[in-house]
Design an enzyme around this catalytic site. Structure first.
Site, short mmCIF file in Angstrom:
data_model
loop_
_atom_site.label_atom_id
_atom_site.label_comp_id
_atom_site.label_asym_id
_atom_site.label_seq_id
_atom_site.Cartn_x
_atom_site.Cartn_y
_atom_site.Cartn_z
CG HIS A 127 -1.93 0.96 1.39
ND1 HIS A 127 -1.69 2.27 1.69
CD2 HIS A 127 -3.27 0.84 1.27
CE1 HIS A 127 -2.84 2.93 1.75
NE2 HIS A 127 -3.82 2.08 1.49
CG ASP A 204 0.48 -2.37 5.96
OD1 ASP A 204 -0.47 -2.47 6.76
OD2 ASP A 204 0.44 -1.71 4.91
CE LYS A 230 -8.02 0.23 5.36
NZ LYS A 230 -6.73 0.19 4.66
CB CYS A 368 -3.40 3.28 -1.74
SG CYS A 368 -4.57 4.59 -1.41
C1 LIG Z 1 -5.75 0.92 4.74
C2 LIG Z 1 -4.37 0.44 4.64
C3 LIG Z 1 -3.31 1.24 5.09
C4 LIG Z 1 -3.51 2.64 5.62
O1 LIG Z 1 -4.20 2.67 6.84
P1 LIG Z 1 -4.88 4.05 7.30
O2 LIG Z 1 -5.21 3.86 8.73
O3 LIG Z 1 -6.10 4.20 6.45
O4 LIG Z 1 -3.90 5.13 7.11
C5 LIG Z 1 -2.04 0.73 4.99
N1 LIG Z 1 -1.81 -0.50 4.51
C6 LIG Z 1 -2.79 -1.29 4.09
C7 LIG Z 1 -2.49 -2.66 3.57
C8 LIG Z 1 -4.11 -0.85 4.12
O5 LIG Z 1 -5.10 -1.63 3.69
#
Ligand SMILES: *Cc1c(COP(=O)(O)O)cnc(C)c1O
Length: 410
Positions: A127, A204, A230, A368
């Site tokens: 991302h 991540d 999420k 992204c």
């Molecule tokens: C959504 C997401 C992010 C960013 O997270 P935010 O809290 O929205 O900044 C980073 N990495 C992955 C894989 C994501 O799905």
């Protein structure tokens, strides 16, 4: 702690009843929300926890000597303990509250000691949140970015990763589950390889924490980042986990209140982790909301949720595979409930708009993840991503809507 009751069977209607937004319609149609990888909806438990705190026990944390400040501090620090248990962190002190998953990764990137020529290894399916902070190090400090490729399903070849690591490698940073392909990274093996070369690893986990159990101690991972919104929690909060010695070695990211020890005119010393990384008033209500989300989520039968989501994903993939005008991206065996696809001769944005008219919310674009789009040879894809509250029948509504879109666009 009053532990939530464990539900032994999975009843999607009972789950849906706890998400008020799912009752609404869009464009006169029942909402079919398949954009969960961008942000998930919130259960009543989260909404009530945040509203309840504002109604009943709210003040700033840590600095108070009055009842409301103490109650709020207990709730906030209690949330830290809940997060620690959720990912099996060794202690609450290894959990930093950030404002997002993005913020968590930036704290690590900004804190690394980088000399020109030092290397960061990352995959092509990251991302942008796990790419751009490293580009900053490239632009500002002369770091070199080393990209590990994936196969067409998003699987990283351990040998390829091993080959990329050398004496200048400062960090390996990888998605624990792709937000586009849904593939789950076999992190334990990759972490072992990195540690064999003395290289720390950041994962991540923004998608992975929603679709599987995460145990940071079993993984032996050095840093783990995820986000609240999420996992059925609020926006405005993320988590950075770090091994105690890793956090201790990291300088502060932002300066302000709470993160200091002593401030004089010519001298400043900093607080211990995690507070060292929490400058200013932290996301108090969001932490309370995240705790409610994790309590809610862990109170469900997670095995049943996984089975339910896998059934939905398999139904969607089987239906899409049957359409000779659809290309599926990412068919790895170990995959969460995310399905990215392209429709022959149609732009993903047009597909998403026509689906929206039928009440079906999907995402279209580069998600992204532009380097991944380049790797897949596309500029954008459409993506349906599922949550525990999606009905299996919603797959059929989605596929029917897709047929209509195809007809309108060809
Ligand atoms: C959504 C997401 C992010 C960013 O997270 P935010 O809290 O929205 O900044 C980073 N990495 C992955 C894989 C994501 O799905």
């Amino acid at each position: 702690m009053n532990a939530p009751l464990i539900k032994r069977s999975f009843d999607v209607e009972a789950v849906r009843a706890q998400f008020p937004i799912l009752e609404r319609t869009v464009h006169g149609r029942p909402l079919v929300y398949l954009d969960n990888a961008a942000s998930a909806q919130k259960p009543e438990a989260v909404i009530e926890a945040m509203a309840g705190a504002m109604r009943g026990a709210y003040a700033n944390v840590h600095r108070g000597l009055h009842a409301l400040a103490n109650e709020t501090t207990d709730a906030f620090e209690g949330a830290r303990s809940t997060v620690a248990r959720f990912i099996n962190a060794p202690s609450p002190q290894t959990i930093v509250f950030t404002k997002s998953g993005t913020h968590a990764i930036n704290i690590v990137a900004a804190g690394l000691d980088i000399q020109p020529g030092d290397e960061i290894v990352l995959s092509v399916m990251e991302h942008h949140s796990n790419i751009v902070p490293w580009h900053f190090l490239r632009e500002r400090k002369g770091a070199v970015l080393k990209w590990v490729d994936i196969d067409d399903d998003g699987v990283i070849d351990p040998g390829a990763l091993d080959d990329l690591m050398g004496p200048r490698t400062k960090l390996v940073t990888l998605s624990h589950m792709s937000n586009v392909l849904g593939v789950k990274t076999r992190a334990d093996e990759l972490i072992r390889l990195a540690h064999g070369k003395g290289v720390p690893v950041l994962l991540d986990g923004c998608q992975r924490v929603v679709h599987g159990h995460v145990d940071v101690q079993a993984l032996d991972v050095d840093f783990y980042a995820f986000t609240g919104h999420k996992i059925y929690g609020p926006t405005g909060i993320g988590i950075l986990y770090g091994k105690p010695e890793r956090l201790a070695a990291l300088p502060p990211f932002e300066g302000g209140g709470e993160m200091i020890d002593i401030v004089e005119r010519e001298r400043v010393t900093y607080n211990e982790p995690p507070h060292r990384f929490e400058a200013g008033t932290p996301p108090i209500l969001e932490a309370i909301g995240l705790k409610a989300a994790i309590d809610w989520f862990t109170g469900q039968d997670r095995g049943a949720i996984e089975a339910h989501e896998a059934a939905i994903r398999d139904r969607a993939m089987a239906a899409l595979r049957g359409l000779n005008w659809v290309t599926l991206h990412g068919q790895a065996a170990d995959k969460g409930a995310i399905v990215a696809f392209s429709v022959e001769g149609a732009h993903p944005h047009d597909i998403a708009q026509i689906l929206d008219r039928q009440g079906v919310a999907v995402r279209a674009g580069h998600h992204c993840a532009q380097p991944l789009m380049q790797r897949l040879g596309v500029t954008a894809t459409a993506r349906a991503s599922f949550a525990c509250y999606n009905r299996i029948e919603e797959v059929d509504v989605f596929i029917e809507a897709l047929h209509k879109a195809r007809k309108l666009l060809s």
